[in-house]
Design an enzyme around this catalytic site. Sequence first.
Site, short mmCIF file in Angstrom:
data_model
loop_
_atom_site.label_atom_id
_atom_site.label_comp_id
_atom_site.label_asym_id
_atom_site.label_seq_id
_atom_site.Cartn_x
_atom_site.Cartn_y
_atom_site.Cartn_z
N GLU A 150 0.87 -1.19 0.00
CA GLU A 150 0.00 0.00 0.00
C GLU A 150 0.90 1.23 0.00
O GLU A 150 1.84 1.32 0.79
CB GLU A 150 -0.90 -0.02 1.25
CG GLU A 150 -1.69 1.26 1.44
CD GLU A 150 -2.58 1.25 2.69
OE1 GLU A 150 -2.98 0.16 3.16
OE2 GLU A 150 -2.86 2.34 3.22
N GLU A 196 -2.61 11.82 3.00
CA GLU A 196 -3.44 11.33 4.10
C GLU A 196 -3.31 12.30 5.28
O GLU A 196 -2.22 12.81 5.57
CB GLU A 196 -2.97 9.93 4.53
CG GLU A 196 -3.79 9.31 5.63
CD GLU A 196 -3.41 7.86 5.92
OE1 GLU A 196 -2.39 7.39 5.39
OE2 GLU A 196 -4.14 7.21 6.69
C1 NAG Z 1 -10.11 4.85 3.43
O1 NAG Z 1 -9.11 5.69 3.93
C2 NAG Z 1 -8.56 5.38 5.17
C3 NAG Z 1 -7.46 6.35 5.42
O2 NAG Z 1 -6.34 6.03 4.69
C4 NAG Z 1 -8.08 3.95 5.21
O3 NAG Z 1 -7.49 3.63 6.43
C5 NAG Z 1 -9.24 3.09 4.94
O4 NAG Z 1 -8.90 1.74 5.07
C6 NAG Z 1 -9.71 3.40 3.55
N1 NAG Z 1 -10.65 2.45 3.07
C7 NAG Z 1 -11.90 2.38 3.41
C8 NAG Z 1 -12.70 1.28 2.85
O5 NAG Z 1 -12.42 3.18 4.11
#
Ligand code: NAG
Length: 369
Positions: free
Chosen positions: A190, A195
Amino acid sequence: MKLGVVSESRPVQSSHPSAQYGYADEPSRWNPRYWRKRVWAGIAVAIVIIIVIAVPVAVTQTRSDPYPNYVPLNYSLVETYEGESFFDNWDYFTGYDPTHGFVHYVPREHAQQLNLTYASETAAVLKVDTSVGPNDEPNASTGRFSVRVTSRNTYHEGLFIFDVRHTPYGCATWPALWLSDPYNWPDNGEIDIMEAINQADDGNQMTLHTTSGCRMNVRREQTGEGLQSNCDHAENQNAGCGVRGPEESFGPRFNDNGGGIMALEWRDAGIRMWQFARDAIPADITGGNPSPSTWGTAASDFPSTRCDVGSHFRNSSIIINITLCGDLVYAAYGDSGCPSNCTDIVSNHPEVFTQAYWELGPIQVYQAA
Ligand SMILES: *[C@@H]1O[C@H](CO)[C@@H](O)[C@H](O)[C@H]1NC(C)=O
Ligand SMILES: *[C@@H]1O[C@H](CO)[C@@H](O)[C@H](O)[C@H]1NC(C)=O
Ligand SMILES: *[C@@H]1O[C@H](CO)[C@@H](O)[C@H](O)[C@H]1NC(C)=O
Ligand SMILES: *[C@@H]1O[C@H](CO)[C@@H](O)[C@H](O)[C@H]1NC(C)=O
Ligand SMILES: *[C@@H]1O[C@H](CO)[C@@H](O)[C@H](O)[C@H]1NC(C)=O
Ligand SMILES: *[C@@H]1O[C@H](CO)[C@@H](O)[C@H](O)[C@H]1NC(C)=O
């Protein structure tokens, strides 16, 4: 400890041969004119020893401080997401947020109906719903509507240029612009490009998350502040290996300036990211011929020295989402200067989310010839 005790108890006064000469002879000890051959020989031996030790140490340190060869690559444009068709090649994720967000991700039709994704000739917008209040039906008592989009195309390496005009911020928000293969996480890695949480006053965080065997405690060339160095998701509660940018790299101060460009170069040698404010975008980017070797020190540098980038990162989609609450936000909410508690704000205060939107210009994907 033991050694220290022994040397303290040793009689000091008479141990040195010079003690027998008395005070009057003392100065001669410090005058080279009176030094005997034996002393000169001792000094010569000491110098030789220093050289013999110091040279290999210096060489070893250079060897143990290697750095990948980021030789310039010739990039050409392979894909652009832009204009009214911006969202055509993305899937809308509708499951639960794996990080326990208090959010309902909606499918494409619903998102268009609520105007949570919107694309015009010049910009694409992704936002959190602000239309639903506590007395509406439906309401946000089990989470607020938001969107998460995943590019259908997947990538392995490349140069990605994101024109970011507005970053989402505000209490309870957790936005992210990232690359990952959600079906093979963490095996395929990832790469978090942008962020932040809540008011985004800590700047932008750039982070890698991997399986074991990827570390950043090596030589790096970056302007950002390195956080944890182990990228392994199983360590440090999946904090990953992050690099923090300055305060103006996310949120109100980034947006006031008209945002800017985030560039990601992902290649076997390493992963590097740069951020350019709107008024400092290099001409080769605007000219469609980007060449990272001309951009100066990166904001974040994840060299391949102790991380086989080629095998840790694969088959990744571009993902853009705005989570609400969620693990990281719950943990930081008390210190964020935000009112009440996270779920109360999400459920009952749509007005808090007026700045919780991404506005993007084109996303361009370049690949090395
Ligand atoms: C959306 O963003 C957050 C922040 O990076 C992440 O931790 C999260 O897993 C992401 N995915 C979903 C499905 O929300
Ligand atoms: C890039 O292109 C230039 C000229 O077009 C060429 O000289 C150079 O070798 C190329 N570099 C790579 C890494 O392919
Ligand atoms: C949808 O959102 C966009 C971007 O914020 C805005 O410009 C547009 O006016 C909105 N459309 C409607 C129908 O509200
Ligand atoms: C919110 O909606 C749920 C059903 O979706 C309903 O049961 C609840 O009474 C609503 N809350 C308020 C404050 O209206
Ligand atoms: C690559 O990613 C796609 C979409 O996320 C997924 O369906 C597919 O299984 C992945 N392929 C490999 C070889 O990992
Ligand atoms: C959050 O705040 C609301 C409103 O003040 C309150 O009713 C609720 O119990 C709080 N929840 C938590 C988990 O503290």
